[in-house]
Design a protein around this motif. Sequence first.
Motif, mmCIF file in Angstrom:
data_model
loop_
_atom_site.group_PDB
_atom_site.id
_atom_site.type_symbol
_atom_site.label_atom_id
_atom_site.label_comp_id
_atom_site.label_asym_id
_atom_site.label_seq_id
_atom_site.Cartn_x
_atom_site.Cartn_y
_atom_site.Cartn_z
ATOM 1 N N GLN A 70 0.842 -1.190 0.000
ATOM 2 C CA GLN A 70 0.000 0.000 0.000
ATOM 3 C C GLN A 70 0.876 1.239 0.000
ATOM 4 O O GLN A 70 1.888 1.307 0.702
ATOM 5 C CB GLN A 70 -0.928 0.024 1.215
ATOM 6 C CG GLN A 70 -1.945 1.160 1.143
ATOM 7 C CD GLN A 70 -3.084 0.969 2.129
ATOM 8 O OE1 GLN A 70 -3.182 -0.068 2.766
ATOM 9 N NE2 GLN A 70 -3.928 1.964 2.249
ATOM 10 N N ALA A 119 -8.580 8.164 -3.219
ATOM 11 C CA ALA A 119 -8.009 6.992 -3.881
ATOM 12 C C ALA A 119 -6.973 6.363 -2.973
ATOM 13 O O ALA A 119 -6.427 7.003 -2.071
ATOM 14 C CB ALA A 119 -7.376 7.391 -5.211
ATOM 15 N N THR A 120 -6.721 5.114 -3.198
ATOM 16 C CA THR A 120 -5.625 4.412 -2.535
ATOM 17 C C THR A 120 -4.614 4.001 -3.596
ATOM 18 O O THR A 120 -4.908 4.010 -4.789
ATOM 19 C CB THR A 120 -6.124 3.166 -1.786
ATOM 20 O OG1 THR A 120 -6.790 2.304 -2.720
ATOM 21 C CG2 THR A 120 -7.087 3.536 -0.668
ATOM 22 N N GLY A 121 -3.419 3.638 -3.139
ATOM 23 C CA GLY A 121 -2.381 3.254 -4.080
ATOM 24 C C GLY A 121 -1.763 1.926 -3.719
ATOM 25 O O GLY A 121 -1.685 1.559 -2.547
ATOM 26 N N GLN A 122 -1.330 1.192 -4.738
ATOM 27 C CA GLN A 122 -0.680 -0.098 -4.541
ATOM 28 C C GLN A 122 0.501 -0.233 -5.496
ATOM 29 O O GLN A 122 0.460 0.263 -6.625
ATOM 30 C CB GLN A 122 -1.656 -1.252 -4.829
ATOM 31 C CG GLN A 122 -2.805 -1.387 -3.843
ATOM 32 C CD GLN A 122 -2.369 -2.065 -2.551
ATOM 33 O OE1 GLN A 122 -1.321 -2.677 -2.498
ATOM 34 N NE2 GLN A 122 -3.184 -1.952 -1.517
ATOM 35 N N GLU A 150 -8.467 2.641 -7.012
ATOM 36 C CA GLU A 150 -7.151 2.168 -6.600
ATOM 37 C C GLU A 150 -6.170 2.397 -7.744
ATOM 38 O O GLU A 150 -6.385 1.901 -8.860
ATOM 39 C CB GLU A 150 -7.187 0.693 -6.220
ATOM 40 C CG GLU A 150 -5.835 0.168 -5.765
ATOM 41 C CD GLU A 150 -5.878 -1.271 -5.312
ATOM 42 O OE1 GLU A 150 -6.205 -1.510 -4.140
ATOM 43 O OE2 GLU A 150 -5.595 -2.162 -6.142
ATOM 44 N N VAL A 166 -2.665 1.611 -9.287
ATOM 45 C CA VAL A 166 -1.710 0.501 -9.177
ATOM 46 C C VAL A 166 -0.553 0.710 -10.146
ATOM 47 O O VAL A 166 -0.757 1.069 -11.309
ATOM 48 C CB VAL A 166 -2.403 -0.849 -9.467
ATOM 49 C CG1 VAL A 166 -1.370 -1.972 -9.514
ATOM 50 C CG2 VAL A 166 -3.444 -1.152 -8.411
ATOM 51 N N PRO A 209 -13.990 -1.984 -6.185
ATOM 52 C CA PRO A 209 -13.202 -0.829 -6.635
ATOM 53 C C PRO A 209 -12.956 -0.826 -8.136
ATOM 54 O O PRO A 209 -13.094 -1.839 -8.818
ATOM 55 C CB PRO A 209 -11.885 -0.999 -5.876
ATOM 56 C CG PRO A 209 -11.750 -2.483 -5.717
ATOM 57 C CD PRO A 209 -13.147 -3.010 -5.534
ATOM 58 N N ALA A 221 -12.313 -6.445 -7.930
ATOM 59 C CA ALA A 221 -12.428 -5.192 -8.670
ATOM 60 C C ALA A 221 -13.618 -5.208 -9.624
ATOM 61 O O ALA A 221 -13.948 -6.236 -10.217
ATOM 62 C CB ALA A 221 -11.145 -4.923 -9.446
ATOM 63 N N VAL A 231 -9.823 -0.228 -10.591
ATOM 64 C CA VAL A 231 -8.366 -0.222 -10.553
ATOM 65 C C VAL A 231 -7.850 0.439 -11.823
ATOM 66 O O VAL A 231 -8.337 0.150 -12.919
ATOM 67 C CB VAL A 231 -7.816 -1.662 -10.450
ATOM 68 C CG1 VAL A 231 -6.295 -1.661 -10.582
ATOM 69 C CG2 VAL A 231 -8.235 -2.300 -9.138
#
Length: 573
Positions: free
Chosen positions: A399, A488-491, A447, A449, A417, A515, A419
């Motif tokens: 993450q 947003a989140t990040g991976q 997300e 990525v 989500p 997803a 992606v």
Amino acid sequence: MSASHERAASPFKQPKAVWAVAFACVISFMGIGLVDPILPALADSLHATPSQVSLLFSSYLIVTAVAMLIVGWVSSRLGAKRTLVVGLAVIVVFAALAGTSGSINGIVGFRAGWGLGNALFIATSLAVIVASASGGFGGAIILYETALGLGIAVGPLLGGELGAISWRGPFFGVAVLMAIALAATLAFVPTLPKPAKPTSPLAPIKALRHRGLLTMGIMALLYNWGFFTMLGYAPYPMELSAHQLGLVFTGWGLLVAAFSVFFAPRLQGRYGTAPVLYANLLGLGIVMAVIAAGVDTPAVVIVAVIVSGAFIGINNTLTTQAVMLVSPVERPIASSAYGFLRFIGGGLAPYVAGKLADATDLSVPFYLGAATFVIAIPVLATGHKLLRKAESRAEEGEQVGPVLTPVTAPAAPGTAPVVVAVGAHDRAADIVDAAALLARESGSPLEVVHVQQTAVVEEQAADTEPADEARRAVTRHLERLAGQGVTATGQILVSVGDHAAAGRLLARHAARIGARAVAVGRSPRGALVQFTDGSLTMALAHSADCTVLLVDPGHAPRPLTHDALTELRGTAA
């Protein structure tokens, strides 16, 4: 750089530094095959037995193995360019000395020095060529693969031609060509920055305490035992001239290169790393047993040796990928530890084979080689769970911050989500914005990525970007989205292999998190790059359980249907 998409550029429009190192790679990859056609001639001219001549391999590989333990320490202090230059200079000197020698013991000793230079060279060549490339690392990988293919295929042919004149010819040929490569490297390769933290000389030994790395290393030791038994002793029962032996090993080399570059990644994508390795090791065992049973029939040995090239090409690539997947240490350290074990196996095998052949008959070393291939299967099986766990760990990702405070209404709990895969290219922001709009309209979390890739070319591996650069590829989008009021989140996912492997990894990650869709942009990489290094978009579309959306700036995202995929194939997306 990323496993997603890169700036468009021809893989062959590269700086002179890349071409200089690529030329050196061709000569380096010639090294082993160059000697094979002259083994019988050496035995005749110097009145040596096959077991004495086999020490050319043993001294070369054992010194290479031991040197692999310290090359990371040397490179971290000298820098990549200086290490490369020292390695090339050592090869030039000892190849020339081998050509001037008048005894088999002298050549064996000089081959040991050659092995030291080889270790210094192979430890840095792929990293230097990737770092120096201007056409994205995909283009650099193509050049490296091209150099590998030329070296493996042309080495035996050149060795046969020069060996037909004199057994000294191949040694002097390598010295001259490597001297040219050394001059080009000095002239064109810029000084590259040293690692921030020097590598400990004990790091590779300590790394072998990790069960996964040790298991894969022992498997490689057994594999290389069989491989170099064949390489060191197969020329004798063929009963061919140096020129004819060169042609046989050229056919072998062409299969090694083709199956390493084109077939290994595709077989891995369809069946998985471990299953392909199990079948491949069994195939090698069968081929080796055929050589042993038909050792008195030259035609059988010739055909079996050529066919073995296909299995060897697959094994070289996938074994390295397996090592990089299970290793919990940095890539250079893992490469050094793995290289030590595999070269030790290759170095001991010709020596033991010679003793067995002298005490019994020529078939016994080949039967032992067949046994080592088969024994490698249960050794690999003991690490099967570790390999699968490593693949799963890569899918889980890392993450990436910053952690954003929701500005708009948060998504409903359990909402699937959207992606979006991002890379280092000019259209990345437009692709992320389109995905953010889709997520907002569907009430889904977003997300971002990025796939950080370790490139593997036969037995070499190199990270294509630093970890901090991979993080920046995500955080800059998260920060920009935050300014727009988008949560947003990040991976970061870690992939080992080509772009297609990265696409399959992304598909598995999307399935794991449930997803709704995965959005990707059109790749700016050309058709040649994608044919050689695989296509992330194609692999993702074929592997994903959810909808895959192609985002073109200025157009609404569209699903990758069968017709869209057909169009992409025609436009090199």
